[in-house]
Design a protein around this motif. Structure first.
Motif, PDB file in Angstrom:
ATOM      1  N   ASP A 233       0.442  -1.005   0.123  1.00 25.94           N
ATOM      2  CA  ASP A 233      -0.333   0.139  -0.227  1.00 25.94           C
ATOM      3  C   ASP A 233       0.771   0.657   0.137  1.00 25.94           C
ATOM      4  N   ALA A 234       1.938   1.296  -0.533  1.00 25.59           N
ATOM      5  CA  ALA A 234       3.415   2.258   0.013  1.00 25.59           C
ATOM      6  C   ALA A 234       2.984   2.638  -1.557  1.00 25.59           C
ATOM      7  N   ALA A 235       3.016   4.179  -2.263  1.00 24.61           N
ATOM      8  CA  ALA A 235       3.021   4.713  -3.337  1.00 24.61           C
ATOM      9  C   ALA A 235       5.199   5.573  -3.022  1.00 24.61           C
ATOM     10  N   THR A 236       5.470   4.454  -3.182  1.00 25.99           N
ATOM     11  CA  THR A 236       6.667   4.527  -3.023  1.00 25.99           C
ATOM     12  C   THR A 236       7.681   5.665  -3.873  1.00 25.99           C
ATOM     13  N   ALA A 237       8.743   6.721  -3.861  1.00 26.07           N
ATOM     14  CA  ALA A 237       9.611   7.438  -4.631  1.00 26.07           C
ATOM     15  C   ALA A 237       9.932   6.970  -5.423  1.00 26.07           C
ATOM     16  N   ALA A 238      10.630   5.720  -5.723  1.00 28.41           N
ATOM     17  CA  ALA A 238      11.114   5.265  -6.557  1.00 28.41           C
ATOM     18  C   ALA A 238       9.431   5.097  -7.950  1.00 28.41           C
ATOM     19  N   GLU A 239       8.832   4.686  -7.375  1.00 27.68           N
ATOM     20  CA  GLU A 239       7.408   4.407  -8.444  1.00 27.68           C
ATOM     21  C   GLU A 239       7.227   6.182  -8.768  1.00 27.68           C
ATOM     22  N   VAL A 240       6.395   7.222  -8.159  1.00 25.56           N
ATOM     23  CA  VAL A 240       5.463   8.182  -7.698  1.00 25.56           C
ATOM     24  C   VAL A 240       7.613   8.993  -8.547  1.00 25.56           C
ATOM     25  N   THR A 241       8.375   8.613  -9.008  1.00 24.70           N
ATOM     26  CA  THR A 241       8.945   9.704  -9.331  1.00 24.70           C
ATOM     27  C   THR A 241       9.342   9.326 -10.890  1.00 24.70           C
ATOM     28  N   ALA A 242       8.977   8.680 -11.370  1.00 28.53           N
ATOM     29  CA  ALA A 242       9.310   7.849 -12.520  1.00 28.53           C
ATOM     30  C   ALA A 242       7.844   7.904 -13.349  1.00 28.53           C
ATOM     31  N   LEU A 243       7.095   8.657 -12.540  1.00 29.14           N
ATOM     32  CA  LEU A 243       5.480   8.727 -13.514  1.00 29.14           C
ATOM     33  C   LEU A 243       5.641  10.214 -13.828  1.00 29.14           C
ATOM     34  N   GLN A 244       5.053  10.418 -14.574  1.00 22.69           N
ATOM     35  CA  GLN A 244       4.789  11.429 -16.055  1.00 22.69           C
ATOM     36  C   GLN A 244       4.561  12.546 -15.625  1.00 22.69           C
ATOM     37  N   VAL A 245       3.150  12.431 -14.967  1.00 18.53           N
ATOM     38  CA  VAL A 245       2.028  13.858 -14.035  1.00 18.53           C
ATOM     39  C   VAL A 245       2.925  14.043 -12.459  1.00 18.53           C
ATOM     40  N   PHE A 246       3.421  13.154 -12.040  1.00 20.72           N
ATOM     41  CA  PHE A 246       4.420  13.581 -11.415  1.00 20.72           C
ATOM     42  C   PHE A 246       5.459  14.578 -11.310  1.00 20.72           C
ATOM     43  N   ARG A 247       6.101  14.490 -12.657  1.00 19.62           N
ATOM     44  CA  ARG A 247       7.484  14.916 -12.755  1.00 19.62           C
ATOM     45  C   ARG A 247       6.768  16.402 -13.832  1.00 19.62           C
ATOM     46  N   ASP A 248       5.245  16.268 -14.633  1.00 21.97           N
ATOM     47  CA  ASP A 248       4.476  17.337 -14.745  1.00 21.97           C
ATOM     48  C   ASP A 248       4.642  18.646 -13.778  1.00 21.97           C
ATOM     49  N   LEU A 249       3.733  17.655 -12.362  1.00 24.43           N
ATOM     50  CA  LEU A 249       3.339  18.995 -11.807  1.00 24.43           C
ATOM     51  C   LEU A 249       4.041  19.133 -10.369  1.00 24.43           C
ATOM     52  N   PHE A 250       5.409  18.417 -10.339  1.00 25.32           N
ATOM     53  CA  PHE A 250       6.651  18.720  -9.781  1.00 25.32           C
ATOM     54  C   PHE A 250       7.748  18.780  -9.793  1.00 25.32           C
ATOM     55  N   ALA A 251       8.046  19.681 -10.952  1.00 22.96           N
ATOM     56  CA  ALA A 251       9.526  19.241 -12.023  1.00 22.96           C
ATOM     57  C   ALA A 251      10.392  19.997 -10.556  1.00 22.96           C
ATOM     58  N   GLY A 252      10.134  20.833  -9.930  1.00 23.56           N
ATOM     59  CA  GLY A 252      11.390  21.440  -9.017  1.00 23.56           C
ATOM     60  C   GLY A 252      11.924  20.168  -7.743  1.00 23.56           C
ATOM     61  N   GLU A 253      10.693  18.811  -8.011  1.00 32.42           N
ATOM     62  CA  GLU A 253      11.559  18.339  -6.962  1.00 32.42           C
ATOM     63  C   GLU A 253      12.181  17.246  -7.481  1.00 32.42           C
TER      64      GLU A 253
END
Length: 470
Positions: A233-253
């Protein structure tokens, strides 16, 4: 005050395309949950409770963060107690962390020890939640067995497991071995830890089994067998940072400069346009530049649809990452088809692509999250072996069960031709590679592989041209 702002933001989310039902569920959760629940919102837990897809709930939470309803946070997860502090940005995450509760130091990696969670934005309501151990009062209920093995050591242990899924890992190596305990599982199993990585396939073991642990490294390793109910049930950083929607919304992370953190196993893609220099000469710089920009849009869309992320563009080339090899292969085959058969009046483009799966390291380059390591280097070399209209894949991609299933799917009409070649920068080591293409699509003669092409039947052809099913 807070409620009026909550309702106004909920309307904004609906206007931005988030499903009305999801927004209503999120608003209800905010209005009726206690501080403890709102200080650490886990999107995948909510997805299970709401009977919604994980991706939809995660994207809703990310959009709610951009809108100002939620704040994102990165929870560091101690490998022992699963507790740890929350960071507001990846720039606050260090590669080495101390857990005061367990009195241990551990190396952070995005796959096992950093989870993306959310908390309610204080403009809506102040929430107070202390750092806690997610394991509850008995701090390590997820851990079934721990065994410390000396370098090159081994040990046999008898296990009595409940039916379900488990993971074997060590503190010193990225990734882990997936296991499933069932009545029909193997009663004797050997599980090995080495620097080459863990097997990608899930192993089936009996609920009562004799397990031989082997430490094939030159370092002492602490083997940990744990239930995966919590980590599932964990949304790991490895998974989330490899998603386009995350990189689009949070480019500064991005990580702080100089930090290098393992993200576990990724499939890395490199592409390039064939004969782009000639295209610039033939149709002019402005028109050619427009076609190149359009091809970036096509790639970004198709990569995102397969849950990947475009990391960067380099001239006419693209680097992207995926969590699953199958998704990467599908995305590239679709891209080659779409670019090669554009709408009337547009010039077809021939896309070269190379894919490799393996462990990666996350870094910050040019203020953006990026990846490096031998996996990235090898993927870049494979793109150069593509002749256009084909996808060159490594042995690690080809051996993935999902990829093998895709290649054997008769409706997909795919041909995978095996060849071997030394690659520059890898000490003249010869690599076993496969050239994947759609059957009957015209593929120009391989530059380094001059053997016969695959025959007329779908399947896998070796260097002699014979065809076998994968």
């Amino acid at each position: 005050g807070g409620r009026a702002r909550l309702l106004a933001l909920s309307e904004k989310l609906v206007a931005e395309g988030i499903e009305t039902e999801l927004v209503a569920l999120l608003v209800d959760h905010v209005e009726n949950s206690d501080d403890f629940a709102l200080a650490r919102i886990r999107p995948y837990e909510l997805a299970a409770q709401w009977q919604q897809t994980r991706r939809a709930v995660l994207e809703a939470c990310l959009a709610a963060t951009r809108a100002g309803m939620l704040d994102l946070q990165w929870n560091l997860i101690c490998p022992m107690c699963r507790g740890g502090p929350a960071m507001d940005s990846l720039q606050e995450v260090a590669s080495q962390v101390h857990c005061a509760a367990c009195s241990i130091d551990f190396t952070v990696n995005f796959e096992q020890s950093v989870e993306l969670t959310f908390r309610l934005n204080p403009s809506i309501r102040e929430v107070h939640g202390d750092t806690f151990c997610v394991g509850g009062p008995q701090v390590t209920p997820h851990i079934v067995v721990q065994q410390l093995l000396a370098p090159r050591g081994n040990r046999a242990i008898e296990l009595a497991l409940e039916e379900g899924r488990y993971r074997l890992r060590t503190l010193g190596l990225p990734g882990g071995q997936r296991l499933r305990a069932a009545e029909n599982g193997a009663r004797e199993v050997t599980l090995k830890a080495n620097s080459a990585g863990w097997p990608s396939e899930e192993s089936l073991i009996a609920k009562r089994a004799l397990v031989e642990l082997e430490n094939q490294t030159d370092d002492e390793q602490l083997f940990i067998l744990e239930r995966t109910v919590w980590s599932d049930d964990a949304a790991t950083a490895a998974e989330v940072t490899a998603l386009q929607v995350f990189r689009d919304l949070f480019a500064g992370e991005a990580l702080r400069r100089g930090e290098q953190i393992s993200v576990g196993t990724l499939t890395v893609l490199f592409t390039d346009l064939k004969d782009s220099t000639r295209m610039y000469r033939e149709i002019g710089d402005a028109t050619a530049f427009g076609r190149v920009m359009n091809h970036f849009d096509v790639l970004k869309q198709l990569i995102a649809e397969e849950d990947g992320a475009l990391v960067k563009t380099i001239g006419d080339a693209v680097m992207a990452v995926f969590r699953q090899p199958t998704a990467a292969v599908r995305a590239m085959l679709r891209a080659q088809q779409q670019l090669g058969s554009p709408p009337d009046g547009m010039q077809p483009l021939t896309l070269k692509a190379g894919l490799h799966t393996g462990p990666c390291i996350a870094v910050t380059l040019n203020d953006r999250l990026d990846y490096f390591g031998s996996t990235v280097n090898l993927a870049a070399r494979l793109e150069a072996q593509s002749t256009g209209g084909d996808v060159v894949i490594s042995a690690s991609v080809y051996s993935d069960p999902g990829v093998r299933e895709l290649l054997s799917d008769g409706e997909a009409s795919l041909v995978a031709t095996r060849f071997e070649i030394p690659l520059k920068g890898f000490a003249e080591e010869r690599f076993e590679l496969w050239r994947v293409s759609v059957q009957n699509r015209s593929v120009s003669e391989p530059r380094a592989d001059r053997g016969p092409r695959a025959g007329s039947s779908s399947g896998v052809a070796d260097a002699t041209g014979s065809s076998t099913q994968p």
